[in-house]
Design an enzyme around this catalytic site. Structure first.
Site, PDB file in Angstrom:
ATOM      1  N   ASN A 174      -1.589   1.838   6.433  1.00 24.95           N
ATOM      2  CA  ASN A 174      -0.914   2.695   5.459  1.00 24.95           C
ATOM      3  C   ASN A 174       0.069   3.641   6.149  1.00 24.95           C
ATOM      4  O   ASN A 174      -0.199   4.131   7.250  1.00 24.95           O
ATOM      5  CB  ASN A 174      -1.934   3.498   4.651  1.00 24.95           C
ATOM      6  CG  ASN A 174      -2.864   2.566   3.887  1.00 24.95           C
ATOM      7  OD1 ASN A 174      -2.599   1.385   3.741  1.00 24.95           O
ATOM      8  ND2 ASN A 174      -3.988   3.111   3.438  1.00 24.95           N
ATOM      9  N   VAL A 175       1.174   3.893   5.476  1.00 20.13           N
ATOM     10  CA  VAL A 175       2.172   4.825   6.007  1.00 20.13           C
ATOM     11  C   VAL A 175       2.017   6.206   5.364  1.00 20.13           C
ATOM     12  O   VAL A 175       2.740   7.129   5.714  1.00 20.13           O
ATOM     13  CB  VAL A 175       3.599   4.265   5.785  1.00 20.13           C
ATOM     14  CG1 VAL A 175       3.790   2.985   6.598  1.00 20.13           C
ATOM     15  CG2 VAL A 175       3.907   4.031   4.315  1.00 20.13           C
ATOM     16  N   ASP A 176       1.063   6.336   4.429  1.00 22.89           N
ATOM     17  CA  ASP A 176       0.782   7.664   3.868  1.00 22.89           C
ATOM     18  C   ASP A 176      -0.079   8.461   4.849  1.00 22.89           C
ATOM     19  O   ASP A 176      -0.637   7.889   5.787  1.00 22.89           O
ATOM     20  CB  ASP A 176       0.088   7.540   2.501  1.00 22.89           C
ATOM     21  CG  ASP A 176      -1.304   6.913   2.584  1.00 22.89           C
ATOM     22  OD1 ASP A 176      -1.561   5.889   1.914  1.00 22.89           O
ATOM     23  OD2 ASP A 176      -2.153   7.452   3.335  1.00 22.89           O
ATOM     24  N   HIS A 190       1.661   0.639  11.028  1.00 23.24           N
ATOM     25  CA  HIS A 190       2.920   0.264  10.381  1.00 23.24           C
ATOM     26  C   HIS A 190       3.857   1.447  10.162  1.00 23.24           C
ATOM     27  O   HIS A 190       4.771   1.389   9.334  1.00 23.24           O
ATOM     28  CB  HIS A 190       2.624  -0.448   9.050  1.00 23.24           C
ATOM     29  CG  HIS A 190       1.895  -1.739   9.244  1.00 23.24           C
ATOM     30  ND1 HIS A 190       1.167  -2.334   8.233  1.00 23.24           N
ATOM     31  CD2 HIS A 190       1.772  -2.554  10.322  1.00 23.24           C
ATOM     32  CE1 HIS A 190       0.625  -3.462   8.687  1.00 23.24           C
ATOM     33  NE2 HIS A 190       0.975  -3.619   9.946  1.00 23.24           N
ATOM     34  N   THR A 213      -7.782  -3.937   2.149  1.00 26.84           N
ATOM     35  CA  THR A 213      -6.645  -4.686   2.673  1.00 26.84           C
ATOM     36  C   THR A 213      -6.823  -6.168   2.352  1.00 26.84           C
ATOM     37  O   THR A 213      -7.923  -6.697   2.459  1.00 26.84           O
ATOM     38  CB  THR A 213      -6.460  -4.498   4.191  1.00 26.84           C
ATOM     39  OG1 THR A 213      -5.428  -5.375   4.643  1.00 26.84           O
ATOM     40  CG2 THR A 213      -7.743  -4.779   4.975  1.00 26.84           C
ATOM     41  N   SER A 214      -5.732  -6.823   1.970  1.00 25.94           N
ATOM     42  CA  SER A 214      -5.793  -8.253   1.618  1.00 25.94           C
ATOM     43  C   SER A 214      -5.797  -9.119   2.874  1.00 25.94           C
ATOM     44  O   SER A 214      -5.916 -10.340   2.787  1.00 25.94           O
ATOM     45  CB  SER A 214      -4.576  -8.613   0.760  1.00 25.94           C
ATOM     46  OG  SER A 214      -3.384  -8.387   1.510  1.00 25.94           O
TER      47      SER A 214
HETATM   48  N1  APR Z   1     -10.338   0.176  -3.515  1.00 21.48           N
HETATM   49  C1  APR Z   1     -10.409  -0.719  -2.482  1.00 21.48           C
HETATM   50  N2  APR Z   1      -9.589  -1.799  -2.368  1.00 21.48           N
HETATM   51  C2  APR Z   1      -8.688  -1.977  -3.360  1.00 21.48           C
HETATM   52  C3  APR Z   1      -8.567  -1.104  -4.473  1.00 21.48           C
HETATM   53  C4  APR Z   1      -9.453   0.015  -4.518  1.00 21.48           C
HETATM   54  N3  APR Z   1      -9.407   0.918  -5.500  1.00 21.48           N
HETATM   55  N4  APR Z   1      -7.562  -1.555  -5.278  1.00 21.48           N
HETATM   56  C5  APR Z   1      -7.088  -2.699  -4.693  1.00 21.48           C
HETATM   57  N5  APR Z   1      -7.760  -2.949  -3.552  1.00 21.48           N
HETATM   58  C6  APR Z   1      -7.572  -4.033  -2.585  1.00 21.48           C
HETATM   59  C7  APR Z   1      -7.022  -5.335  -3.152  1.00 21.48           C
HETATM   60  O1  APR Z   1      -8.057  -6.163  -3.654  1.00 21.48           O
HETATM   61  C8  APR Z   1      -6.355  -5.951  -1.920  1.00 21.48           C
HETATM   62  O2  APR Z   1      -7.275  -6.733  -1.171  1.00 21.48           O
HETATM   63  O3  APR Z   1      -6.630  -3.599  -1.658  1.00 21.48           O
HETATM   64  C9  APR Z   1      -5.958  -4.714  -1.082  1.00 21.48           C
HETATM   65  C10 APR Z   1      -4.463  -4.413  -1.077  1.00 21.48           C
HETATM   66  O4  APR Z   1      -3.813  -5.458  -0.414  1.00 21.48           O
HETATM   67  P1  APR Z   1      -2.231  -5.377  -0.157  1.00 21.48           P
HETATM   68  O5  APR Z   1      -1.555  -4.887  -1.366  1.00 21.48           O
HETATM   69  O6  APR Z   1      -1.850  -6.692   0.412  1.00 21.48           O
HETATM   70  O7  APR Z   1      -2.092  -4.203   0.925  1.00 21.48           O
HETATM   71  P2  APR Z   1      -2.347  -4.255   2.509  1.00 21.48           P
HETATM   72  O8  APR Z   1      -3.376  -5.275   2.870  1.00 21.48           O
HETATM   73  O9  APR Z   1      -2.570  -2.874   2.954  1.00 21.48           O
HETATM   74  O10 APR Z   1      -0.898  -4.756   3.029  1.00 21.48           O
HETATM   75  C11 APR Z   1      -0.712  -4.906   4.411  1.00 21.48           C
HETATM   76  O11 APR Z   1       1.593  -5.423   4.080  1.00 21.48           O
HETATM   77  O12 APR Z   1       3.313  -4.925   2.716  1.00 21.48           O
HETATM   78  C12 APR Z   1       2.861  -4.779   3.996  1.00 21.48           C
HETATM   79  O13 APR Z   1       3.257  -3.139   5.641  1.00 21.48           O
HETATM   80  C13 APR Z   1       2.688  -3.329   4.387  1.00 21.48           C
HETATM   81  O14 APR Z   1       0.803  -2.252   5.445  1.00 21.48           O
HETATM   82  C14 APR Z   1       1.173  -3.184   4.470  1.00 21.48           C
HETATM   83  C15 APR Z   1       0.714  -4.582   4.794  1.00 21.48           C
END
Ligand code: APR
Length: 230
Positions: A87-89, A104, A171-172
């Protein structure tokens, strides 16, 4: 103290009101990565990129950490906690976490376009065209864009390999090299995953899944871990 390493993604900030990237209504549904999150996009249309990050930065000043962030601070009472965030926050820091490694980049910082070592705190939310670094180049968001190197990945790998307990939150695991960090964890190290859409992690043995939002799942897990230490 046992060392706990926590890998977080956009999901931990979702309940604070910050959109994730790939969920329904995620940021990448509305914006093309190629238009706002690559160096080529920056060369092509700086104003579009500035507007995208200015809007996200403006929103960051309007939100607060949630129960998931605060629970990780509680964990520091009995464990040596290190957070590796995509996260960038700055919600982990706002909640009070002591050791946060940003893979990131950071939204509230900006940097030189010609010298990546020239990094500055941005005053307020708006970065404008004509805001220059001390070498006279346009300032850009201090964000790791797609296709760019991830300078903090080495320390993150080392930390992951030293973990006694590993926690993955929100995270996905779509974006590498961050998504590969869980495979640096020593075999049989307990791994916890908190995500409402969690799937099993291939090749990870000692895995416990909390298929729920971070706001409830992380406090539950933290209570369990704190009780496990006399
Ligand atoms: N609590 C926990 N997890 C959650 C919640 C919640 N309230 N809401 C959604 N999620 C989960 C989703 O199920 C998903 O697995 O958070 C994940 C979000 O995934 P992404 O949107 O793909 O975000 P992230 O994995 O952080 O992305 C990685 O991708 O876009 C780039 O640089 C950016 O750092 C980012 C990187």
């Amino acid at each position: 103290m046992k060392k706990i390493v926590v890998l977080t993604g956009a999901g931990i900030s979702a309940e604070s009101g910050l959109r994730t990237f790939r969920d329904s209504n995620g940021l990448w549904e509305e914006h093309r990565v190629e238009d706002v999150a690559t160096y080529e996009a920056w060369q092509r249309n700086q104003q579009l990129v500035l507007d995208f990050y200015n809007q996200r930065r403006k929103q960051l000043y309007e939100v607060k950490p949630n129960a998931g962030h605060y629970a990780l601070v509680e964990l520091e009472k009995k464990f040596d906690v290190h957070i590796i965030t995509q996260n960038v926050d700055d919600l982990h820091e706002q909640a009070g976490s002591g050791r946060v490694l940003h893979l990131h980049g950071e939204l509230k910082k900006v940097r030189s376009t010609i010298d990546e070592n020239l990094v500055y705190e941005l005053n307020g939310w708006e970065l404008k065209k004509g805001d220059l670094c001390e070498k006279g180049s346009q300032l850009r968001p201090h964000i790791v864009w797609f296709g760019e190197a991830v300078p903090m990945i080495e320390p993150a790998m080392e930390l992951s390999a030293k973990a006694d307990i590993y926690i993955v939150i929100g995270t996905s695991l779509n974006v590498y090299p961050a998504a590969g960090l869980v495979y640096y964890v020593k075999k049989d190290t307990p791994v916890y995953l908190v995500d409402p859409h969690a799937e099993m992690l291939q090749g990870v043995n000692n895995l416990t899944v909390f298929r729920e939002p971070a706001g409830t799942g992380v406090p539950k897990l933290v209570n369990q871990l704190l009780k496990s230490v006399p």
